[in-house]
Design an enzyme around this catalytic site. Structure first.
Site, PDB file in Angstrom:
ATOM      1  N   ILE A  52       0.868  -1.167   0.000  1.00 42.33           N
ATOM      2  CA  ILE A  52       0.000   0.000   0.000  1.00 42.33           C
ATOM      3  C   ILE A  52       0.912   1.226   0.000  1.00 42.33           C
ATOM      4  CG2 ILE A  52      -1.824   1.288   1.179  1.00 42.33           C
ATOM      5  CD1 ILE A  52      -2.722  -1.527   0.321  1.00 42.33           C
ATOM      6  N   TYR A  53       0.834   2.020  -1.070  1.00 41.65           N
ATOM      7  CA  TYR A  53       1.660   3.218  -1.196  1.00 41.65           C
ATOM      8  C   TYR A  53       0.887   4.440  -0.696  1.00 41.65           C
ATOM      9  CZ  TYR A  53       5.183   0.706  -3.791  1.00 41.65           C
ATOM     10  OH  TYR A  53       6.179  -0.170  -4.135  1.00 41.65           O
ATOM     11  N   PHE A  54       1.636   5.357  -0.097  1.00 41.20           N
ATOM     12  CA  PHE A  54       1.069   6.584   0.443  1.00 41.20           C
ATOM     13  C   PHE A  54       1.724   7.782  -0.217  1.00 41.20           C
ATOM     14  CE2 PHE A  54       0.382   3.392   3.620  1.00 41.20           C
ATOM     15  CZ  PHE A  54      -0.840   3.711   4.195  1.00 41.20           C
ATOM     16  N   ALA A  67      -2.330   5.927  -1.893  1.00 45.37           N
ATOM     17  CA  ALA A  67      -2.218   6.273  -3.306  1.00 45.37           C
ATOM     18  C   ALA A  67      -2.571   5.100  -4.219  1.00 45.37           C
ATOM     19  CB  ALA A  67      -0.812   6.763  -3.619  1.00 45.37           C
ATOM     20  N   TYR A  68      -2.083   3.892  -3.871  1.00 47.89           N
ATOM     21  CA  TYR A  68      -2.275   2.757  -4.772  1.00 47.89           C
ATOM     22  C   TYR A  68      -1.882   1.474  -4.065  1.00 47.89           C
ATOM     23  CZ  TYR A  68      -2.946   0.911  -9.496  1.00 47.89           C
ATOM     24  OH  TYR A  68      -3.441   0.264 -10.586  1.00 47.89           O
TER      25      TYR A  68
END
Length: 172
Positions: free
Chosen positions: A34-36, A100-101
């Site tokens: 999980i990107y931030f 983000a994604y």
């Protein structure tokens, strides 16, 4: 720590080639990243990354700095294990970080001398090979990078190298 890493598109025969040159398969695992993005700067613009990675055995919080050369994904990496990913996510969100994604992959991990080699089947992208080694921040990374390219040469890979992260490739 500096992560010296080179990635390339791979085909299914790569596993046999890895075994042929002496790589030992360690394990296979599913990874969910999980990107931030930060509230005070856009990581896409600064070429940084902040993620929470979930594996079957642990969860890690990782910061990756900007890439430091034009031919690889070499960059500073700071990583720590987190016991409660839900609380860490909540802390980041309270600080203004936004999810983000999500990147999901099946990763086969090999060891070749002091290099880690991974074969990643990335959902929505296909199969890639990454060869990497962590070095100290004051070490010259060029020698390590040359060794990585020699391994690629033994594997018959001389082109198709990719500097973009899986996240960047998925967002294209």
């Amino acid at each position: 720590m500096i992560e010296v890493e080179v990635k390339a598109k791979a085909n299914p025969i790569i596993k046999k080639k890895l075994e042929f040159i002496g790589a030992q398969k360690i394990r296979t695992e599913k990874q969910e990243d999980i990107y931030f993005n930060a509230p005070h700067k856009d990581f896409k613009v600064t070429d940084e990354a902040l993620r929470i990675r979930k594996t079957p055995t642990k969860t890690l919080l990782t910061y990756k700095g900007p890439k430091i050369d034009e031919k690889s994904k070499t960059r500073q990496e700071i990583e720590t294990e987190i016991p409660n990913p839900q609380k860490m996510t909540k802390i980041l969100e309270c600080l203004g970080f936004k999810k983000a994604y999500k990147v999901v992959k099946e990763r086969e991990i090999y060891q070749l001398d002091d290099f880690t080699v991974t074969i990643d089947n990335v959902k929505g992208l296909g199969t890639y090979i990454e060869i990497e080694k962590d070095i100290k921040e004051n070490e010259d990374y060029d020698e390590t990078l040359q060794k990585i390219f020699k391994i690629y040469k033994k594997l018959g890979i001389r082109k198709g190298f990719q500097r973009k992260s899986y996240l960047e490739l998925l967002l294209e």
